[in-house]
Design a protein around this motif. Structure first.
Motif, PDB file in Angstrom:
ATOM      1  N   ARG A   1       2.059 -37.328 -17.841  1.00 47.42           N
ATOM      2  CA  ARG A   1       2.101 -36.989 -19.268  1.00 47.42           C
ATOM      3  C   ARG A   1       3.339 -36.154 -19.593  1.00 47.42           C
ATOM      4  O   ARG A   1       4.027 -36.394 -20.583  1.00 47.42           O
ATOM      5  N   ALA A   2       3.622 -35.171 -18.755  1.00 46.61           N
ATOM      6  CA  ALA A   2       4.722 -34.241 -19.037  1.00 46.61           C
ATOM      7  C   ALA A   2       6.073 -34.786 -18.592  1.00 46.61           C
ATOM      8  O   ALA A   2       7.106 -34.385 -19.117  1.00 46.61           O
ATOM      9  N   GLY A   3       6.052 -35.710 -17.632  1.00 47.85           N
ATOM     10  CA  GLY A   3       7.317 -36.179 -17.067  1.00 47.85           C
ATOM     11  C   GLY A   3       7.696 -35.327 -15.867  1.00 47.85           C
ATOM     12  O   GLY A   3       7.394 -34.133 -15.823  1.00 47.85           O
ATOM     13  N   VAL A   4       8.358 -35.961 -14.904  1.00 51.71           N
ATOM     14  CA  VAL A   4       8.774 -35.245 -13.700  1.00 51.71           C
ATOM     15  C   VAL A   4       9.983 -34.375 -14.062  1.00 51.71           C
ATOM     16  O   VAL A   4      10.979 -34.889 -14.560  1.00 51.71           O
ATOM     17  N   PRO A   5       9.901 -33.055 -13.846  1.00 52.64           N
ATOM     18  CA  PRO A   5      11.055 -32.188 -14.170  1.00 52.64           C
ATOM     19  C   PRO A   5      12.271 -32.546 -13.315  1.00 52.64           C
ATOM     20  O   PRO A   5      12.129 -33.079 -12.222  1.00 52.64           O
ATOM     21  N   ARG A   6      13.445 -32.244 -13.819  1.00 52.34           N
ATOM     22  CA  ARG A   6      14.674 -32.510 -13.078  1.00 52.34           C
ATOM     23  C   ARG A   6      14.683 -31.781 -11.746  1.00 52.34           C
ATOM     24  O   ARG A   6      15.002 -32.332 -10.708  1.00 52.34           O
TER      25      ARG A   6
ATOM     26  N   ASP B   1      -0.194 -35.646  -9.285  1.00 54.39           N
ATOM     27  CA  ASP B   1      -0.230 -34.196  -9.480  1.00 54.39           C
ATOM     28  C   ASP B   1      -0.308 -33.481  -8.126  1.00 54.39           C
ATOM     29  O   ASP B   1       0.328 -32.433  -7.926  1.00 54.39           O
TER      30      ASP B   1
ATOM     31  N   GLN C   1      -1.455 -34.970 -15.294  1.00 54.40           N
ATOM     32  CA  GLN C   1      -0.578 -34.127 -16.103  1.00 54.40           C
ATOM     33  C   GLN C   1       0.896 -34.433 -15.857  1.00 54.40           C
ATOM     34  O   GLN C   1       1.696 -34.386 -16.783  1.00 54.40           O
ATOM     35  N   VAL C   2       1.272 -34.738 -14.614  1.00 56.21           N
ATOM     36  CA  VAL C   2       2.685 -34.985 -14.303  1.00 56.21           C
ATOM     37  C   VAL C   2       3.188 -36.202 -15.074  1.00 56.21           C
ATOM     38  O   VAL C   2       4.274 -36.189 -15.658  1.00 56.21           O
TER      39      VAL C   2
ATOM     40  N   PHE D   1       3.090 -33.535  -6.625  1.00 58.81           N
ATOM     41  CA  PHE D   1       3.928 -32.509  -7.277  1.00 58.81           C
ATOM     42  C   PHE D   1       3.605 -31.127  -6.710  1.00 58.81           C
ATOM     43  O   PHE D   1       4.510 -30.335  -6.410  1.00 58.81           O
TER      44      PHE D   1
END
Lengths: 310, 310
Positions: free
Chosen positions: B300-305, B259, B297-298, B262
């Motif tokens: 869990r949510a997945g790394v955005p494109r 996180d 959290q990253v 990110f």
């Protein structure tokens, strides 16, 4: 806390009864919802988004919003907000007794169409219809517009800042009384918050009032702090971090109200909220939504004996 | 990434193999620990706290630190740190091949005694013994001192800033090569981070290098951002937020490395770390610590494109 505001006062709007319940597993009974909102008010929360006036078939959890508003409209010292997608919703909200509505308008064209079947410009035009009606027939109604996906979209990715500003300016031109920038899917970062808030202030001035942040990537409170440093003094949050967006895959909950209040109070801001009473209000969520995972670090760790450092 | 640093480079030190495993449920096998550290290095992590040289009876999970250091001391491009409580530990660390040690010294007298049976001043004196020895017999050893509980203590509450500065100055006078301010129990807030970093910079200059933050109250990344804004460019973090302090009740894990990365990368800083490879390294934690709750959290949510906004 008096009505006069000093520079260090921050208004926290609880959006759990709307943004939270909209995504929750299960439906909370109306009487429990009302008890929950009263418990929040008792803890010192002065602004609460209590529900939405949307077509029932879309979000059945919001079917009782009229009843909730009617039951709570005279709650002393608490401003009630209702989300409305269109003029019809605004009229229903006002008839029920709401004196503040928020109309979400997505900066992302794809998110806008997925969420409302309308493009961004059509949504801005709908805000114009609402303000035209309210000025003529409901002058006591405050019409707030939300720039949804202002910090990024799970479909379109990063939003170009110019597009966000164009939407913000369009909403002000359409007569919106105030604006909130929303990180609907929680992709924003603090440097971006600072840039966008500064640019939006240049574009629309004090009409920009608040930030609506999600904690999808864990940056929610860092983003709130960046907003504070940029002069923002109003934030949306939800108790236990309930919430999300049904049309934004991967989006997790709002920033956690009790953690936000801990941030604000420990950093020397005044919220008027009793943190222990706020944490205690989670019991009603547990009662009403037994299958929901409650988030929040402060509730997990316990409120420290001393934490005011400023 | 080259050795020359620009203003926007940030060094992330992974402390999971030490601070994380110290509090984990279960012990990770040595070979898996080594594979995990290699996976972190492969993801681009350039600084790793690999363990501690403490009495075995206190923290049995750290019994293999010598073996781990020996196996990894030649890992290219990666600085290994070992935590040591005293001169004997520093000597063991150096003999095993460590070239950087961190000596924690608690600003809170109560925390210091609970953690090490020594008062704060005695602990500062021990740093002096370590630096005197290292100058004479191990000049290639970097001795870092950690100001533990600098932002608050679960026993004593908020730490007066003067006391933190007195300890920081004492550690520099004792010959520490660099300092890290540690929010051992995670009670700090961003305004306090800014005040304390500025005051410590005035007191000890660039000797203050890094922040070690925990996420007990959910403010870890907000505090990291405040540190960034104050000019700090080194941060401790642990994969999946493992960690805590056995003598600080209520303290939860370190800030989550993925996180933090990110946050840094999306806000325009450069870490040299491949976020997807970092998230993938969590698989080794799952394999080695099946009973541990992995935070973050990253992941869990997945790394955005797309997420680079600057």
């Amino acid at each position: 806390m008096t009505a006069s505001s000093s520079a260090d006062e921050v208004l926290v709007r609880e959006v759990g009864p709307r943004d939270g319940l909209q995504m929750a597993r299960g439906t909370m009974a109306t009487d429990l919802k009302i008890r929950w909102i009263k418990a929040l008010a008792h803890a010192g929360v002065r602004s609460i988004e209590v529900g939405s006036f949307v077509p029932l078939k879309l979000i059945p959890q919001m079917a009782d919003t009229g009843e909730v508003v009617a039951a709570l409209r005279d709650l002393p010292g608490v401003a009630l907000t209702a989300l409305v997608p269109n003029l019809k919703g605004a009229q229903r909200a006002h008839a029920a007794g709401a004196r503040r509505v928020i109309v979400p308008v997505s900066v992302s064209e794809s998110h806008s169409r997925a969420n409302t079947n309308k493009g961004t410009d059509e949504a801005i035009a709908e805000v114009g219809r609402i303000t035209a009606w309210s000025r003529a027939e409901a002058p006591d109604l405050h019409v707030e517009a939300g720039c949804a996906t202002a910090f990024g979209c799970s479909i379109e990715g990063v939003m170009p800042q110019d597009r966000v500003l164009r939407v913000a300016e369009g909403l002000v031109a359409a007569g919106a009384d105030s604006l909130v920038l929303a990180d609907t899917v929680g992709y924003g970062n603090p440097a971006q918050v600072k840039r966008l808030v500064a640019a939006a202030r240049s574009a629309v001035g004090d009409r920009l009032e608040a930030l609506h942040l999600h904690d999808t990537m864990g940056l929610g409170l860092a983003n709130a702090y960046a907003g504070l440093e940029s002069g923002i003094r109003q934030f949306d949050a939800s108790l236990a971090g309930l919430g999300g967006c049904p049309y934004a895959p991967g989006a997790s909950g709002n920033i956690v109200t009790e953690d936000l209040v801990f941030l604000l109070e420990s950093a020397g801001f005044s919220t008027g909220i009793d943190l222990a009473a706020l944490v205690a209000a989670r019991d009603l969520l547990r009662e009403g939504l037994p299958d929901e995972l409650l988030q929040g670090q402060v509730a997990r760790a316990g409120v420290p004996r001393t934490y005011h450092t400023a």
